[in-house]
Design a protein around this motif. Structure first.
Motif, mmCIF file in Angstrom:
data_model
loop_
_atom_site.group_PDB
_atom_site.id
_atom_site.type_symbol
_atom_site.label_atom_id
_atom_site.label_comp_id
_atom_site.label_asym_id
_atom_site.label_seq_id
_atom_site.Cartn_x
_atom_site.Cartn_y
_atom_site.Cartn_z
ATOM 1 N N LEU A 60 0.837 -1.199 0.000
ATOM 2 C CA LEU A 60 0.000 0.000 0.000
ATOM 3 C C LEU A 60 0.876 1.255 0.000
ATOM 4 O O LEU A 60 0.576 2.229 -0.691
ATOM 5 C CB LEU A 60 -0.949 -0.006 1.199
ATOM 6 N N GLY A 61 1.970 1.216 0.731
ATOM 7 C CA GLY A 61 2.914 2.329 0.731
ATOM 8 C C GLY A 61 3.483 2.582 -0.663
ATOM 9 O O GLY A 61 3.647 3.735 -1.070
ATOM 10 N N VAL A 62 3.774 1.524 -1.408
ATOM 11 C CA VAL A 62 4.283 1.663 -2.777
ATOM 12 C C VAL A 62 3.219 2.295 -3.670
ATOM 13 O O VAL A 62 3.512 3.177 -4.489
ATOM 14 C CB VAL A 62 4.753 0.302 -3.335
ATOM 15 N N VAL A 63 1.968 1.859 -3.520
ATOM 16 C CA VAL A 63 0.872 2.425 -4.316
ATOM 17 C C VAL A 63 0.744 3.923 -4.023
ATOM 18 O O VAL A 63 0.618 4.742 -4.942
ATOM 19 C CB VAL A 63 -0.460 1.694 -4.036
ATOM 20 N N ILE A 64 0.797 4.283 -2.758
ATOM 21 C CA ILE A 64 0.701 5.700 -2.386
ATOM 22 C C ILE A 64 1.884 6.470 -2.956
ATOM 23 O O ILE A 64 1.725 7.563 -3.503
ATOM 24 C CB ILE A 64 0.621 5.856 -0.856
ATOM 25 N N ARG A 65 3.069 5.898 -2.852
ATOM 26 C CA ARG A 65 4.272 6.543 -3.380
ATOM 27 C C ARG A 65 4.128 6.773 -4.885
ATOM 28 O O ARG A 65 4.434 7.846 -5.390
ATOM 29 C CB ARG A 65 5.488 5.679 -3.074
ATOM 30 N N ASP A 66 3.654 5.762 -5.609
ATOM 31 C CA ASP A 66 3.504 5.865 -7.066
ATOM 32 C C ASP A 66 2.434 6.872 -7.470
ATOM 33 O O ASP A 66 2.506 7.455 -8.551
ATOM 34 C CB ASP A 66 3.165 4.495 -7.673
ATOM 35 N N ARG A 67 1.438 7.059 -6.628
ATOM 36 C CA ARG A 67 0.319 7.958 -6.955
ATOM 37 C C ARG A 67 0.309 9.188 -6.056
ATOM 38 O O ARG A 67 -0.731 9.787 -5.826
ATOM 39 C CB ARG A 67 -0.991 7.192 -6.827
ATOM 40 N N PHE A 68 1.481 9.573 -5.565
ATOM 41 C CA PHE A 68 1.570 10.643 -4.567
ATOM 42 C C PHE A 68 0.964 11.955 -5.063
ATOM 43 O O PHE A 68 0.232 12.612 -4.329
ATOM 44 C CB PHE A 68 3.019 10.871 -4.134
ATOM 45 N N LYS A 69 1.263 12.353 -6.281
ATOM 46 C CA LYS A 69 0.727 13.625 -6.794
ATOM 47 C C LYS A 69 -0.802 13.610 -6.769
ATOM 48 O O LYS A 69 -1.430 14.545 -6.292
ATOM 49 C CB LYS A 69 1.225 13.892 -8.219
#
Length: 109
Positions: A60-69
């Protein structure tokens, strides 16, 4: 609350923004994103009712990182809505204070 929104907006804007202090300009980036979830679910009375999964949290952290903007913009929009709602909610209190001030002014006259 308005200051918190302004701070958060300035904070999020650092991602992707050039740093100009070095010979080779760097770009601001998300350095760390950690997530800790806990799900409440109980299969039967007396059974385990709080669950967590470190692997899920990492993904989930990776997903958030990838979609941070995108997610950051949603977070700022949420903060903006909450600020406006709270600001409007103060209206009744302010009107009551104004009425009290006007009553005191009339006493003074």
């Amino acid at each position: 609350m308005k200051r918190k929104l302004a701070n958060a907006t300035e904070y999020a804007a650092k991602v992707g923004k050039r740093e100009h202090f070095d010979r080779e300009p760097n770009i601001g980036r998300l350095h760390e994103c950690s997530v800790k979830t806990k799900i409440c679910w109980q299969g039967s009375p007396g059974a385990q009712n709080y669950w967590d999964d470190a692997d899920f949290d990492k993904a989930l952290g990776v997903v958030i990182r990838d979609r941070f903007k995108e997610l950051g913009a949603e977070a700022l929009a949420l903060m903006d809505r909450e600020y406006k709602r709270a600001f409007i909610a103060e209206k009744d209190e302010l009107l009551a204070k104004l009425a009290a001030i006007e009553a005191l002014e009339q006493e003074q006259a």
